[in-house]
Write a protein that holds these residues in place. Sequence first.
Motif, PDB file in Angstrom:
ATOM      1  N   GLY A 163       0.961  -1.226   0.059  1.00 31.87           N
ATOM      2  CA  GLY A 163       0.038   0.032  -0.029  1.00 31.87           C
ATOM      3  C   GLY A 163       1.038   1.296   0.061  1.00 31.87           C
ATOM      4  N   LYS A 164       1.669   1.272   0.877  1.00 33.09           N
ATOM      5  CA  LYS A 164       2.623   2.466   1.125  1.00 33.09           C
ATOM      6  C   LYS A 164       3.485   2.643  -0.421  1.00 33.09           C
ATOM      7  N   PHE A 165       3.741   1.625  -0.979  1.00 31.99           N
ATOM      8  CA  PHE A 165       4.769   1.505  -2.238  1.00 31.99           C
ATOM      9  C   PHE A 165       3.667   2.106  -3.373  1.00 31.99           C
ATOM     10  N   ASN A 166       2.392   1.720  -3.350  1.00 33.28           N
ATOM     11  CA  ASN A 166       1.497   2.047  -4.375  1.00 33.28           C
ATOM     12  C   ASN A 166       1.228   3.638  -4.273  1.00 33.28           C
ATOM     13  N   GLU A 167       0.862   4.043  -2.955  1.00 33.86           N
ATOM     14  CA  GLU A 167       0.801   5.605  -2.667  1.00 33.86           C
ATOM     15  C   GLU A 167       2.098   6.576  -3.101  1.00 33.86           C
ATOM     16  N   PHE A 168       3.299   5.976  -2.926  1.00 35.22           N
ATOM     17  CA  PHE A 168       4.387   6.610  -3.455  1.00 35.22           C
ATOM     18  C   PHE A 168       4.467   6.843  -5.047  1.00 35.22           C
TER      19      PHE A 168
ATOM     20  N   GLN B 215       7.773   9.058 -16.260  1.00 35.17           N
ATOM     21  CA  GLN B 215       8.229   8.434 -17.178  1.00 35.17           C
ATOM     22  C   GLN B 215       9.460   7.548 -17.017  1.00 35.17           C
ATOM     23  N   GLN B 216      10.498   8.250 -16.054  1.00 37.61           N
ATOM     24  CA  GLN B 216      11.568   7.431 -15.471  1.00 37.61           C
ATOM     25  C   GLN B 216      10.937   6.026 -15.021  1.00 37.61           C
ATOM     26  N   TRP B 217       9.984   6.094 -14.212  1.00 41.07           N
ATOM     27  CA  TRP B 217       9.699   5.052 -13.529  1.00 41.07           C
ATOM     28  C   TRP B 217       8.756   3.988 -14.350  1.00 41.07           C
TER      29      TRP B 217
ATOM     30  N   TYR C 245      11.601   2.235 -16.071  1.00 42.09           N
ATOM     31  CA  TYR C 245      12.234   1.340 -14.980  1.00 42.09           C
ATOM     32  C   TYR C 245      11.319   0.115 -15.079  1.00 42.09           C
ATOM     33  N   GLU C 246      10.104   0.442 -14.769  1.00 43.77           N
ATOM     34  CA  GLU C 246       8.892  -0.782 -14.626  1.00 43.77           C
ATOM     35  C   GLU C 246       9.220  -1.613 -15.877  1.00 43.77           C
ATOM     36  N   LYS C 247       9.256  -1.185 -17.049  1.00 42.22           N
ATOM     37  CA  LYS C 247       9.399  -1.912 -18.200  1.00 42.22           C
ATOM     38  C   LYS C 247      10.517  -2.965 -18.152  1.00 42.22           C
ATOM     39  N   GLN C 248      11.563  -2.206 -17.735  1.00 38.17           N
ATOM     40  CA  GLN C 248      12.881  -3.168 -17.529  1.00 38.17           C
ATOM     41  C   GLN C 248      12.699  -4.273 -16.671  1.00 38.17           C
ATOM     42  N   LEU C 249      12.063  -4.050 -15.652  1.00 38.07           N
ATOM     43  CA  LEU C 249      11.644  -4.870 -14.409  1.00 38.07           C
ATOM     44  C   LEU C 249      10.750  -6.161 -15.069  1.00 38.07           C
ATOM     45  N   SER C 250       9.940  -5.776 -15.609  1.00 39.82           N
ATOM     46  CA  SER C 250       8.812  -6.860 -16.318  1.00 39.82           C
ATOM     47  C   SER C 250       9.460  -7.553 -17.240  1.00 39.82           C
ATOM     48  N   SER C 251      10.732  -6.894 -18.134  1.00 41.33           N
ATOM     49  CA  SER C 251      11.122  -7.575 -18.983  1.00 41.33           C
ATOM     50  C   SER C 251      12.049  -8.687 -18.217  1.00 41.33           C
ATOM     51  N   PHE C 252      12.841  -8.131 -17.146  1.00 38.96           N
ATOM     52  CA  PHE C 252      13.420  -9.025 -16.452  1.00 38.96           C
ATOM     53  C   PHE C 252      12.787 -10.261 -15.791  1.00 38.96           C
ATOM     54  N   ALA C 253      11.566  -9.934 -15.215  1.00 42.62           N
ATOM     55  CA  ALA C 253      10.649 -10.813 -14.532  1.00 42.62           C
ATOM     56  C   ALA C 253      10.320 -12.030 -15.582  1.00 42.62           C
TER      57      ALA C 253
END
Length: 697
Positions: free
Chosen positions: A131-136, A149-151, A154-162
């Motif tokens: 919850g705290k992370f989603n609020e951030f 946009q930076q996030w 980065y989220e795209k990179q994480l998704s690709s890695f996962a």
Amino acid sequence: MAVLSKIRQRSFLVIAIVGLALFAFIIGALIENGGFGQTSRNAGTINGVDVPFEDFRVKVDEAQKSQQGMSVMQATNGVWEQEIKRVLLEGQYEKLGLRIGNDQLINVIKEDPQFAQNPQFQNAAGKFDKGKFNEFIASIKNTSPERWQQWLSYEKQLSSFATEQMYNTMIKSGFYATQADGKFNYELENNKITFDVVSVPYSTIDDKKVELTDAEVLAYMEKDKKKFKADETREIEFVVIEDKPSAQDEKEVKDRVIGLLNPVADDPKTPEVNESKIGFTNAPNVIDFVNANSDIKYDSTYIAKKDLPLEHAEALFNVALGQVYGPYMFGDYYCVSKSLGKKSGINAKASHILISYKGAARSQATRTKEEAQAKANQLLAQVTANPSSFPMVAFTNSDDSSKQQGGDLGYFSKGQMTKNFENFVFGNPVGKIGLVETEFGYHIITVTDKQDGIRLATIAQKIAPSEATSDAAFAQATKFEMAANDKAFDVAAKELKLTIAPVAKLGALDENIQGIGNQREIVRWAFGAKEGNVKRFNIPTGHVVARLKKINEAGLLPIEDAKLAIGAKLRNEKKAELIKAKMAGATLEAVSKTTGSPIKEAKDIVATNPYIQTIGAESKVVGTAFSMKPGVVSQAIDGNSGVFKIRVKSSVKAPAATDYKDLIARLNGQAKGSVSGRIYNVLKDDADIKDNRAQFN
């Protein structure tokens, strides 16, 4: 009016002339920009998926920025490999329907220490709070478009890695060793065989008796065209004409440096003293004098003897205060140095044992702070009582990577270590052992050495080619270029007493040329020139005059290259037939007699280590031995080093094992450990890849 009337009458002709002029202008621009040859706007295509050049260029720029010193071509090659992997794996994900949902992405984020260990995202129990992370993340989206946009990136990179991790896990799950695999490999490693062997080495036959024809080499490559596929290449020959200082240039610099040592006589007609003429030896302001006369500005750093120029270190370190040493050469410089004094303990050497605890900086430890302190005190008492045990105690107890060196941190100066650590080392004599707490935990420290330093004021003037020397080098390069365009390259070089470098073979995306370094401009020229073309290039060290000697189109390896790659194998095949003709005899003794080769014993050989003493590794020979009955003489065997005939004497089967768990675990580890790399290589070998990068680089 008469003129206007004539123009109207010839208006069609005027339009035609203007049209032709415009057409010629457009054609010229196309030719100049490679418009007809460079039709693609993609850096390449991978299994039908285009890699747009602009996107590719941005990634190359980012790669260069992220790693200092990386060349354009290094970045280009790295990004290209990433793009191939991305496209191939995304194709696999699509076929398998692999997707990463929000919950899976959160699980990946929870495993990342920069989020999981950040108090901002932890609950009262110290656990990651979704919850705290989603609020951030929501606050970033609403308040900072740039960070949002930076996030997303980065989220795209994480998704690709996962997704890649999930894909690799699925593939690895299909690789496993069975009980039968374990039993089979156990026997390979433990069954033993002893046999007699007669070998006739290939080296007993002269290569001249089995010379290869071009047709034989070509026929061999035709059997496996993919294996011997060759990209388009160019071969150039070149001459390097260096723009380097002459002996006269060196003398002038040396004389100039020597001239700075002593005062210049003032004009006797005037009573005034010109302070600018006071020499280095007696200069009242040494620093200003250095900065006014040296190519390298004054450096106030104290320098340890080990960091001084090797050939002059002893003399420089022992120069008395205010005295001058030199002139001496250091690299490309003539130097004179004046001592401004010494300082003790500028560098220190120490070893430490780090005992960290949960919550300390960069710590992975689970012990409490109190437990860490108790252990540190215990180890301190141990090494204080026996200082020679420090390296072993560090190796077995330290939580720092330096434990591999017995805790040795090497030499360091002030400002390189955390404050408390530094204060202890520089504040205590060599041999002192003590305990210090820092943000990383508890350190048991021993001070092992200290170095004194000297401060030098050095005038250094670079030995560079004079304008006359550079002009002479340019004139010689130009003269040779003109001569090489009129006559044979080697003849022109001989007339001017120049040395032709070994022929360099270049690929379309190469940038380094042996002997002259990074010269992408020459590579680009070679792939646009015609055979025999000659051109001069400027390089940092002078000039290169190059001639395009040969164009090798894409296809099979050139015959000469193939002979280097597979010539020994093909010659050995021919030699094997000649040797077999000599290996007559129904018994091994008869074979030994006809060949003149002794019978040797290969004792207790196992299949996984097919090494025969005095002969070498011979897998095919050992494999054959395991398939034979005792007392039978084998057919001739083409081995690695020669032709063999063997006779099995005895074999010993390994004792039965109760289980193969350890072996199966090892086999599983070996198979799964390299699976991702092997899968990628298979996908790449099978892919349809069109590489257009050479059009843009």
